[in-house]
Design an enzyme around this catalytic site. Sequence first.
Site, PDB file in Angstrom:
ATOM      1  N   HIS A 270      36.096  38.741  47.470  1.00 26.53           N
ATOM      2  CA  HIS A 270      36.631  39.889  46.736  1.00 26.53           C
ATOM      3  C   HIS A 270      37.133  39.636  45.482  1.00 26.53           C
ATOM      4  O   HIS A 270      37.165  40.487  44.618  1.00 26.53           O
ATOM      5  CB  HIS A 270      37.397  40.730  47.621  1.00 26.53           C
ATOM      6  CG  HIS A 270      37.625  42.039  46.961  1.00 26.53           C
ATOM      7  ND1 HIS A 270      36.792  42.891  46.455  1.00 26.53           N
ATOM      8  CD2 HIS A 270      38.761  42.636  46.659  1.00 26.53           C
ATOM      9  CE1 HIS A 270      37.306  44.250  46.153  1.00 26.53           C
ATOM     10  NE2 HIS A 270      38.455  43.931  46.072  1.00 26.53           N
ATOM     11  N   CYS A 271      37.968  38.446  45.428  1.00 31.15           N
ATOM     12  CA  CYS A 271      38.734  38.126  44.301  1.00 31.15           C
ATOM     13  C   CYS A 271      38.157  37.501  43.184  1.00 31.15           C
ATOM     14  O   CYS A 271      37.967  38.063  42.109  1.00 31.15           O
ATOM     15  CB  CYS A 271      39.907  37.339  44.655  1.00 31.15           C
ATOM     16  SG  CYS A 271      41.060  38.023  45.938  1.00 31.15           S
ATOM     17  N   ILE A 272      37.814  36.341  43.235  1.00 32.26           N
ATOM     18  CA  ILE A 272      37.297  35.509  42.088  1.00 32.26           C
ATOM     19  C   ILE A 272      36.240  35.948  41.321  1.00 32.26           C
ATOM     20  O   ILE A 272      36.013  36.037  39.906  1.00 32.26           O
ATOM     21  CB  ILE A 272      37.199  34.037  42.429  1.00 32.26           C
ATOM     22  CG1 ILE A 272      38.328  33.313  43.076  1.00 32.26           C
ATOM     23  CG2 ILE A 272      36.623  33.276  41.165  1.00 32.26           C
ATOM     24  CD1 ILE A 272      38.183  31.987  43.905  1.00 32.26           C
ATOM     25  N   ASP A 275      38.181  39.730  39.916  1.00 31.70           N
ATOM     26  CA  ASP A 275      39.258  40.060  39.289  1.00 31.70           C
ATOM     27  C   ASP A 275      39.294  39.752  37.784  1.00 31.70           C
ATOM     28  O   ASP A 275      39.973  40.566  37.011  1.00 31.70           O
ATOM     29  CB  ASP A 275      40.357  39.411  39.950  1.00 31.70           C
ATOM     30  CG  ASP A 275      40.519  39.817  41.203  1.00 31.70           C
ATOM     31  OD1 ASP A 275      39.867  40.726  41.842  1.00 31.70           O
ATOM     32  OD2 ASP A 275      41.239  39.146  42.201  1.00 31.70           O
TER      33      ASP A 275
END
Length: 435
Positions: A270-272, A275
Amino acid sequence: MIQNLVDSIANHRAKIGILGLGYVGIPLAQRINEVGFPVLGLDVSAERIEQLNSGQSPIKHIPHQAIAAMRNSGFEATGDFSRAAECDALIICVPTPLNKFREPDLSFVTATMDSIAPYLRAGQLLSLESTTWPGTTDEVLLPYVTDAGLTPGRDFFLVYSPEREDPGNPNFHTRTIPKVVGGHTQACLDVGSVLYSAFIDRVVPVSSTRAAEMVKLLENIHRSVNIGLANEMKIVAERMGLDIFEVVDAAATKPFGFTPFYPGPGIGGHCIPIDPFYLTWKAREYGLHTRFIELAGEINAAMPDYVISRLVSALNARQKSLAGAKVLALGIAYKRDVDDMRESPSVFVMERLREWGALVDYSDSNVPVFPRMREHQFDLKSVSLSPEVIASYDAVVLLTDHSDFDYEMIRDNARLLIDTRGKYRGQVAENISRA
């Protein structure tokens, strides 16, 4: 007002509400429950609520016994958001994806705030942990608080503390990962620090919620840019006839000035993948074009197509077309030994294969049935592996290097093996191709 809440936290009487029971919310609830706080979980998914209340874990790396222990210690999950009024602290752990234009989608955050807004009260603390752009806490959450007639720093406490979960990482856990906290006011920061210090080993206070929001983006942009560099170097090394994994391993022996990042079929989680674009979007408001960040994103997003190009070349060398070929994807979770499918590059590879007319199957014991996803869907179940099964495919593509694969059996029986993870580095065989 401050002292009452601080005292309630100090003696573990404070009731903590976790809003969003997923890969961030559940481990956080588990840790808070573990130290003796009463914990209430709130979620919109009736299925998730039923699982948790029956003592079942929806996440592979959290055992059922851990959820059962939480239930026995008083944890409860509910879809009744009016019960937010019971809580002394509310921690928001909901997704913050991108929309189809690669712009921030805060609909989960605003929907959560809409649900709890009527139940905000004096003496509560509200913390946002979802990744977002610098300014979100002030611009999006603060109006809900002031509209409720509350004043942050006086009778209400508003903080931002970015989640730092790494699903499946055996070396770091919720308790041991330092927690960055920024407050809307100094009093907000003080109370937020007291709360997180009650169940996290180290709290790192920063000057504002905006600074804390930027910390999370920098952490993931750092990884995205370095993975993008590794992926680009992989393509260059392949053209030069070099093994990029050998090169990275050798460079990593330098005891200073180099941190190893390894290439793959793309980036997931979900992050890299998401974001960095929260910052590129916000930077445009200041007239800035973040070229470095966007270039890394473009390189990483292009890696599934690079995998397909390598597969096409390898099949062509065997007088075989990708259209109509039987292809097995090995590993579809975004990283090793987890069941997390969020933004998995394996799914993008599978979609490209389907578009090219290949017949696609997958094998991943962590994901026995392809899950419902917002943007991707396959009506497939995981294939059990055997020498005969492996040999029945025109190509096998290793996308996620789970530890339970029998790599020797796969190598010995695959007609064509495309290795995107360097698992067969240094091995020379006619059926192995690297991507």
